[in-house]
Design a protein around this motif. Sequence first.
Motif, PDB file in Angstrom:
ATOM      1  N   VAL A   1      42.659 -30.431  40.618  1.00 60.06           N
ATOM      2  CA  VAL A   1      42.531 -31.866  40.870  1.00 60.06           C
ATOM      3  C   VAL A   1      43.745 -32.607  40.324  1.00 60.06           C
ATOM      4  O   VAL A   1      44.286 -33.509  40.980  1.00 60.06           O
ATOM      5  CB  VAL A   1      41.223 -32.402  40.243  1.00 60.06           C
ATOM      6  CG1 VAL A   1      41.164 -33.917  40.325  1.00 60.06           C
ATOM      7  CG2 VAL A   1      40.010 -31.784  40.914  1.00 60.06           C
ATOM      8  N   GLU A   2      44.210 -32.213  39.137  1.00 60.65           N
ATOM      9  CA  GLU A   2      45.371 -32.872  38.531  1.00 60.65           C
ATOM     10  C   GLU A   2      46.609 -32.743  39.418  1.00 60.65           C
ATOM     11  O   GLU A   2      47.356 -33.700  39.607  1.00 60.65           O
ATOM     12  CB  GLU A   2      45.654 -32.293  37.139  1.00 60.65           C
ATOM     13  CG  GLU A   2      44.593 -32.596  36.102  1.00 60.65           C
ATOM     14  CD  GLU A   2      43.366 -31.705  36.219  1.00 60.65           C
ATOM     15  OE1 GLU A   2      43.440 -30.628  36.853  1.00 60.65           O
ATOM     16  OE2 GLU A   2      42.306 -32.105  35.701  1.00 60.65           O
ATOM     17  N   THR A   3      46.811 -31.557  39.971  1.00 63.85           N
ATOM     18  CA  THR A   3      47.955 -31.341  40.854  1.00 63.85           C
ATOM     19  C   THR A   3      47.814 -32.173  42.123  1.00 63.85           C
ATOM     20  O   THR A   3      48.774 -32.815  42.566  1.00 63.85           O
ATOM     21  CB  THR A   3      48.083 -29.848  41.203  1.00 63.85           C
ATOM     22  OG1 THR A   3      48.215 -29.092  39.995  1.00 63.85           O
ATOM     23  CG2 THR A   3      49.278 -29.590  42.102  1.00 63.85           C
ATOM     24  N   ALA A   4      46.630 -32.191  42.700  1.00 63.25           N
ATOM     25  CA  ALA A   4      46.400 -32.985  43.915  1.00 63.25           C
ATOM     26  C   ALA A   4      46.617 -34.469  43.638  1.00 63.25           C
ATOM     27  O   ALA A   4      47.194 -35.185  44.468  1.00 63.25           O
ATOM     28  CB  ALA A   4      44.993 -32.736  44.441  1.00 63.25           C
ATOM     29  N   LEU A   5      46.177 -34.930  42.477  1.00 61.69           N
ATOM     30  CA  LEU A   5      46.384 -36.337  42.125  1.00 61.69           C
ATOM     31  C   LEU A   5      47.865 -36.675  42.001  1.00 61.69           C
ATOM     32  O   LEU A   5      48.284 -37.781  42.359  1.00 61.69           O
ATOM     33  CB  LEU A   5      45.659 -36.671  40.813  1.00 61.69           C
ATOM     34  CG  LEU A   5      44.144 -36.796  40.928  1.00 61.69           C
ATOM     35  CD1 LEU A   5      43.515 -36.886  39.534  1.00 61.69           C
ATOM     36  CD2 LEU A   5      43.779 -38.009  41.772  1.00 61.69           C
ATOM     37  N   ARG A   6      48.669 -35.741  41.522  1.00 53.64           N
ATOM     38  CA  ARG A   6      50.120 -35.977  41.449  1.00 53.64           C
ATOM     39  C   ARG A   6      50.700 -36.156  42.846  1.00 53.64           C
ATOM     40  O   ARG A   6      51.526 -37.035  43.073  1.00 53.64           O
ATOM     41  CB  ARG A   6      50.818 -34.835  40.718  1.00 53.64           C
ATOM     42  CG  ARG A   6      50.670 -34.899  39.216  1.00 53.64           C
ATOM     43  CD  ARG A   6      51.735 -34.082  38.505  1.00 53.64           C
ATOM     44  NE  ARG A   6      51.834 -32.717  38.980  1.00 53.64           N
ATOM     45  CZ  ARG A   6      51.253 -31.671  38.420  1.00 53.64           C
ATOM     46  NH1 ARG A   6      50.489 -31.834  37.360  1.00 53.64           N
ATOM     47  NH2 ARG A   6      51.416 -30.464  38.908  1.00 53.64           N
ATOM     48  N   TYR A   7      50.261 -35.322  43.791  1.00 55.58           N
ATOM     49  CA  TYR A   7      50.758 -35.453  45.165  1.00 55.58           C
ATOM     50  C   TYR A   7      50.312 -36.766  45.794  1.00 55.58           C
ATOM     51  O   TYR A   7      51.099 -37.435  46.468  1.00 55.58           O
ATOM     52  CB  TYR A   7      50.304 -34.276  46.032  1.00 55.58           C
ATOM     53  CG  TYR A   7      51.131 -33.031  45.836  1.00 55.58           C
ATOM     54  CD1 TYR A   7      52.388 -32.916  46.420  1.00 55.58           C
ATOM     55  CD2 TYR A   7      50.672 -31.975  45.073  1.00 55.58           C
ATOM     56  CE1 TYR A   7      53.145 -31.774  46.253  1.00 55.58           C
ATOM     57  CE2 TYR A   7      51.419 -30.841  44.905  1.00 55.58           C
ATOM     58  CZ  TYR A   7      52.673 -30.744  45.486  1.00 55.58           C
ATOM     59  OH  TYR A   7      53.429 -29.619  45.315  1.00 55.58           O
ATOM     60  N   VAL A   8      49.074 -37.150  45.568  1.00 53.21           N
ATOM     61  CA  VAL A   8      48.579 -38.415  46.100  1.00 53.21           C
ATOM     62  C   VAL A   8      49.307 -39.579  45.420  1.00 53.21           C
ATOM     63  O   VAL A   8      49.686 -40.556  46.073  1.00 53.21           O
ATOM     64  CB  VAL A   8      47.041 -38.552  45.921  1.00 53.21           C
ATOM     65  CG1 VAL A   8      46.562 -39.945  46.267  1.00 53.21           C
ATOM     66  CG2 VAL A   8      46.327 -37.507  46.781  1.00 53.21           C
ATOM     67  N   GLY A   9      49.585 -39.433  44.128  1.00 51.13           N
ATOM     68  CA  GLY A   9      50.335 -40.465  43.393  1.00 51.13           C
ATOM     69  C   GLY A   9      51.759 -40.582  43.905  1.00 51.13           C
ATOM     70  O   GLY A   9      52.315 -41.689  43.940  1.00 51.13           O
ATOM     71  N   LEU A  10      52.376 -39.494  44.315  1.00 51.25           N
ATOM     72  CA  LEU A  10      53.733 -39.546  44.885  1.00 51.25           C
ATOM     73  C   LEU A  10      53.715 -40.348  46.180  1.00 51.25           C
ATOM     74  O   LEU A  10      54.644 -41.094  46.467  1.00 51.25           O
ATOM     75  CB  LEU A  10      54.251 -38.138  45.166  1.00 51.25           C
ATOM     76  CG  LEU A  10      54.692 -37.311  43.975  1.00 51.25           C
ATOM     77  CD1 LEU A  10      55.023 -35.888  44.427  1.00 51.25           C
ATOM     78  CD2 LEU A  10      55.916 -37.933  43.320  1.00 51.25           C
ATOM     79  N   HIS A  11      52.654 -40.178  46.940  1.00 47.21           N
ATOM     80  CA  HIS A  11      52.552 -40.913  48.205  1.00 47.21           C
ATOM     81  C   HIS A  11      52.362 -42.409  47.954  1.00 47.21           C
ATOM     82  O   HIS A  11      52.955 -43.233  48.637  1.00 47.21           O
ATOM     83  CB  HIS A  11      51.391 -40.378  49.043  1.00 47.21           C
ATOM     84  CG  HIS A  11      51.036 -41.250  50.196  1.00 47.21           C
ATOM     85  ND1 HIS A  11      51.912 -41.496  51.227  1.00 47.21           N
ATOM     86  CD2 HIS A  11      49.914 -41.957  50.476  1.00 47.21           C
ATOM     87  CE1 HIS A  11      51.337 -42.315  52.093  1.00 47.21           C
ATOM     88  NE2 HIS A  11      50.123 -42.611  51.658  1.00 47.21           N
TER      89      HIS A  11
ATOM     90  N   GLY B   1      45.050 -38.582  51.829  1.00 42.19           N
ATOM     91  CA  GLY B   1      44.829 -39.107  50.479  1.00 42.19           C
ATOM     92  C   GLY B   1      43.554 -38.567  49.847  1.00 42.19           C
ATOM     93  O   GLY B   1      43.149 -39.019  48.782  1.00 42.19           O
ATOM     94  N   ASP B   2      42.909 -37.616  50.483  1.00 46.49           N
ATOM     95  CA  ASP B   2      41.645 -37.046  50.026  1.00 46.49           C
ATOM     96  C   ASP B   2      41.919 -35.907  49.043  1.00 46.49           C
ATOM     97  O   ASP B   2      42.286 -34.800  49.441  1.00 46.49           O
ATOM     98  CB  ASP B   2      40.861 -36.539  51.230  1.00 46.49           C
ATOM     99  CG  ASP B   2      39.465 -36.052  50.879  1.00 46.49           C
ATOM    100  OD1 ASP B   2      39.135 -35.951  49.683  1.00 46.49           O
ATOM    101  OD2 ASP B   2      38.709 -35.758  51.823  1.00 46.49           O
ATOM    102  N   VAL B   3      41.724 -36.193  47.763  1.00 47.31           N
ATOM    103  CA  VAL B   3      42.038 -35.238  46.708  1.00 47.31           C
ATOM    104  C   VAL B   3      41.201 -33.970  46.858  1.00 47.31           C
ATOM    105  O   VAL B   3      41.714 -32.860  46.734  1.00 47.31           O
ATOM    106  CB  VAL B   3      41.844 -35.881  45.314  1.00 47.31           C
ATOM    107  CG1 VAL B   3      42.012 -34.855  44.210  1.00 47.31           C
ATOM    108  CG2 VAL B   3      42.818 -37.032  45.125  1.00 47.31           C
TER     109      VAL B   3
END
Length: 76
Positions: free
Chosen positions: A64-74, A51-53
């Motif tokens: 960062v925006e792309t990483a946040l989408r992946y963390v948001g999917l989780h 969960g570490d962006v």
Amino acid sequence: MAQNRQPAPVHQHRHRRVDHIGQRLLVNATLGISAQALVEDRVLDEATATGDVRRICDLFDITVETALRYVGLHDA
């Protein structure tokens, strides 16, 4: 009597070259999934595990925006 042979010029050498599309097809056939799907799976797995962006951005060279989408999917 030894023959005096000149090396062939570089332009006369024939090299087998696999083009980019051929390499992609080989990877897809070998893995059974596309390389893009494999990368997305690895990013999602990292998002699930940590969960570490910042770590995801550094590891996969994504924004960062792309990483946040992946963390948001989780989290969803």
